[in-house]
Design a protein around this motif. Structure first.
Motif, PDB file in Angstrom:
ATOM      1  N   GLY A  59       0.800  -1.222   0.000  1.00 27.03           N
ATOM      2  CA  GLY A  59       0.000   0.000   0.000  1.00 27.03           C
ATOM      3  C   GLY A  59       0.829   1.267   0.000  1.00 27.03           C
ATOM      4  O   GLY A  59       0.299   2.361  -0.145  1.00 27.03           O
ATOM      5  N   SER A  60       2.141   1.158   0.142  1.00 24.94           N
ATOM      6  CA  SER A  60       3.008   2.330   0.135  1.00 24.94           C
ATOM      7  C   SER A  60       2.939   3.027  -1.217  1.00 24.94           C
ATOM      8  O   SER A  60       2.890   2.367  -2.258  1.00 24.94           O
ATOM      9  N   THR A  61       2.957   4.341  -1.206  1.00 30.68           N
ATOM     10  CA  THR A  61       2.908   5.084  -2.459  1.00 30.68           C
ATOM     11  C   THR A  61       4.290   5.555  -2.923  1.00 30.68           C
ATOM     12  O   THR A  61       4.408   6.105  -4.011  1.00 30.68           O
ATOM     13  N   ALA A  62       5.337   5.318  -2.151  1.00 30.69           N
ATOM     14  CA  ALA A  62       6.667   5.866  -2.476  1.00 30.69           C
ATOM     15  C   ALA A  62       7.170   5.421  -3.844  1.00 30.69           C
ATOM     16  O   ALA A  62       7.631   6.243  -4.641  1.00 30.69           O
ATOM     17  N   ARG A  63       7.113   4.129  -4.143  1.00 32.53           N
ATOM     18  CA  ARG A  63       7.593   3.642  -5.452  1.00 32.53           C
ATOM     19  C   ARG A  63       6.723   4.164  -6.585  1.00 32.53           C
ATOM     20  O   ARG A  63       7.210   4.537  -7.651  1.00 32.53           O
ATOM     21  N   GLN A  64       5.426   4.176  -6.363  1.00 33.89           N
ATOM     22  CA  GLN A  64       4.499   4.662  -7.380  1.00 33.89           C
ATOM     23  C   GLN A  64       4.767   6.134  -7.691  1.00 33.89           C
ATOM     24  O   GLN A  64       4.841   6.536  -8.858  1.00 33.89           O
ATOM     25  N   VAL A  65       4.927   6.934  -6.656  1.00 32.50           N
ATOM     26  CA  VAL A  65       5.204   8.358  -6.828  1.00 32.50           C
ATOM     27  C   VAL A  65       6.511   8.559  -7.598  1.00 32.50           C
ATOM     28  O   VAL A  65       6.577   9.367  -8.530  1.00 32.50           O
ATOM     29  N   ALA A  66       7.541   7.816  -7.227  1.00 30.09           N
ATOM     30  CA  ALA A  66       8.832   7.926  -7.919  1.00 30.09           C
ATOM     31  C   ALA A  66       8.705   7.532  -9.386  1.00 30.09           C
ATOM     32  O   ALA A  66       9.309   8.164 -10.267  1.00 30.09           O
ATOM     33  N   ALA A  67       7.930   6.504  -9.668  1.00 28.15           N
ATOM     34  CA  ALA A  67       7.760   6.049 -11.050  1.00 28.15           C
ATOM     35  C   ALA A  67       7.040   7.097 -11.892  1.00 28.15           C
ATOM     36  O   ALA A  67       7.483   7.435 -12.996  1.00 28.15           O
ATOM     37  N   TYR A  68       5.935   7.612 -11.383  1.00 21.13           N
ATOM     38  CA  TYR A  68       5.221   8.658 -12.124  1.00 21.13           C
ATOM     39  C   TYR A  68       6.124   9.875 -12.335  1.00 21.13           C
ATOM     40  O   TYR A  68       6.183  10.420 -13.435  1.00 21.13           O
ATOM     41  N   ARG A  69       6.809  10.296 -11.288  1.00 22.24           N
ATOM     42  CA  ARG A  69       7.666  11.479 -11.389  1.00 22.24           C
ATOM     43  C   ARG A  69       8.737  11.282 -12.465  1.00 22.24           C
ATOM     44  O   ARG A  69       8.957  12.153 -13.302  1.00 22.24           O
ATOM     45  N   ARG A  70       9.401  10.129 -12.453  1.00 19.28           N
ATOM     46  CA  ARG A  70      10.480   9.905 -13.418  1.00 19.28           C
ATOM     47  C   ARG A  70       9.959   9.888 -14.849  1.00 19.28           C
ATOM     48  O   ARG A  70      10.525  10.520 -15.727  1.00 19.28           O
ATOM     49  N   VAL A  71       8.880   9.144 -15.100  1.00 22.35           N
ATOM     50  CA  VAL A  71       8.357   9.064 -16.468  1.00 22.35           C
ATOM     51  C   VAL A  71       7.954  10.443 -16.961  1.00 22.35           C
ATOM     52  O   VAL A  71       8.326  10.859 -18.063  1.00 22.35           O
ATOM     53  N   VAL A  72       7.221  11.178 -16.162  1.00 21.51           N
ATOM     54  CA  VAL A  72       6.736  12.492 -16.598  1.00 21.51           C
ATOM     55  C   VAL A  72       7.893  13.467 -16.781  1.00 21.51           C
ATOM     56  O   VAL A  72       7.957  14.176 -17.794  1.00 21.51           O
ATOM     57  N   GLN A  73       8.817  13.503 -15.849  1.00 17.90           N
ATOM     58  CA  GLN A  73       9.924  14.448 -15.965  1.00 17.90           C
ATOM     59  C   GLN A  73      10.799  14.136 -17.183  1.00 17.90           C
ATOM     60  O   GLN A  73      11.118  15.025 -17.968  1.00 17.90           O
ATOM     61  N   GLU A  74      11.155  12.873 -17.363  1.00 18.87           N
ATOM     62  CA  GLU A  74      12.000  12.524 -18.505  1.00 18.87           C
ATOM     63  C   GLU A  74      11.259  12.731 -19.822  1.00 18.87           C
ATOM     64  O   GLU A  74      11.845  13.197 -20.800  1.00 18.87           O
ATOM     65  N   CYS A  75       9.999  12.392 -19.843  1.00 14.15           N
ATOM     66  CA  CYS A  75       9.201  12.561 -21.053  1.00 14.15           C
ATOM     67  C   CYS A  75       9.122  14.050 -21.409  1.00 14.15           C
ATOM     68  O   CYS A  75       9.326  14.435 -22.563  1.00 14.15           O
ATOM     69  N   ARG A  76       8.858  14.858 -20.433  1.00 13.24           N
ATOM     70  CA  ARG A  76       8.758  16.308 -20.638  1.00 13.24           C
ATOM     71  C   ARG A  76      10.079  16.868 -21.133  1.00 13.24           C
ATOM     72  O   ARG A  76      10.136  17.632 -22.092  1.00 13.24           O
ATOM     73  N   GLU A  77      11.156  16.498 -20.482  1.00  9.08           N
ATOM     74  CA  GLU A  77      12.473  17.019 -20.839  1.00  9.08           C
ATOM     75  C   GLU A  77      12.888  16.622 -22.249  1.00  9.08           C
ATOM     76  O   GLU A  77      13.558  17.377 -22.934  1.00  9.08           O
ATOM     77  N   ALA A  78      12.487  15.420 -22.670  1.00  8.85           N
ATOM     78  CA  ALA A  78      12.908  14.909 -23.971  1.00  8.85           C
ATOM     79  C   ALA A  78      11.979  15.345 -25.109  1.00  8.85           C
ATOM     80  O   ALA A  78      12.278  15.092 -26.261  1.00  8.85           O
ATOM     81  N   GLY A  79      10.865  15.971 -24.774  1.00  2.00           N
ATOM     82  CA  GLY A  79       9.995  16.497 -25.816  1.00  2.00           C
ATOM     83  C   GLY A  79       8.764  15.674 -26.149  1.00  2.00           C
ATOM     84  O   GLY A  79       8.260  15.750 -27.264  1.00  2.00           O
ATOM     85  N   CYS A  80       8.244  14.911 -25.195  1.00  2.00           N
ATOM     86  CA  CYS A  80       6.982  14.202 -25.434  1.00  2.00           C
ATOM     87  C   CYS A  80       5.893  15.212 -25.786  1.00  2.00           C
ATOM     88  O   CYS A  80       5.869  16.317 -25.252  1.00  2.00           O
TER      89      CYS A  80
END
Length: 165
Positions: A80-101
């Motif tokens: 039920g911990s959200t830590a891994r989920q939060v990290a996963a969403y953050r990484r995908v969105v940040q990298e996607c944004r930075e690379a031009g998604c």
């Protein structure tokens, strides 16, 4: 517009290489491929390895196509911990944004209507950005912060679309 949509390429370097190669061949042959959609069902609930999403998006953008995450969901672990989920969403969105998604779409709206509870054979996978009652989740807050964060040093920004032949 014509889009290719593929899943799990963020997990498998060989599959990612094959997708990039296919898109390059199609573009070179004059096929009017407008974009590539990436389905990212991060069923492990873990973030992708650092740089994987940015690299893949950058490689595809360099071919002159748009890139979007077309199906994103990240289930919480059984604990039920959200830590891994939060990290996963953050990484995908940040990298996607930075690379031009060009866009990021989740595979569903709220946790009351997710395919993953049935698929993973358990209740309360809570893979989406809104709770079943419509409240925001820590995952949504991570996505928001990744969208407004300053650019990373050395962020990938690749070539704009190539003109059609």
């Amino acid at each position: 517009t014509l889009w290719l949509n593929e899943s799990n390429v963020e997990r498998d370097r060989g599959k990612a290489d094959a997708l990039v190669h296919l898109v390059a061949q199609l573009v070179d042959a004059g096929v009017p491929v407008d974009g590539v959609g990436l389905q990212m069902h991060l069923l492990s609930g873990r973030a992708t390895r650092p740089g994987v999403v940015a690299s893949l998006v950058g490689r595809l953008r360099a071919l002159g196509v748009e890139v979007a995450v077309t199906e994103l969901d990240v289930p919480r672990p059984r604990s039920g911990s959200t830590a891994r989920q939060v990290a996963a969403y953050r990484r995908v969105v940040q990298e996607c944004r930075e690379a031009g998604c060009d866009e990021i779409t989740t595979w569903g709206v709220d946790n009351g209507h997710t395919w993953l509870d049935r698929e993973l054979g358990r209740r309360a996978t809570d893979p989406l950005l809104f709770a079943a009652d419509g409240r925001t989740t820590p995952a949504l807050r991570a996505v928001r912060s990744a969208l407004v964060a300053p650019a990373l040093p050395g962020a990938l920004r690749t070539a704009t679309r190539r003109p059609r032949r």
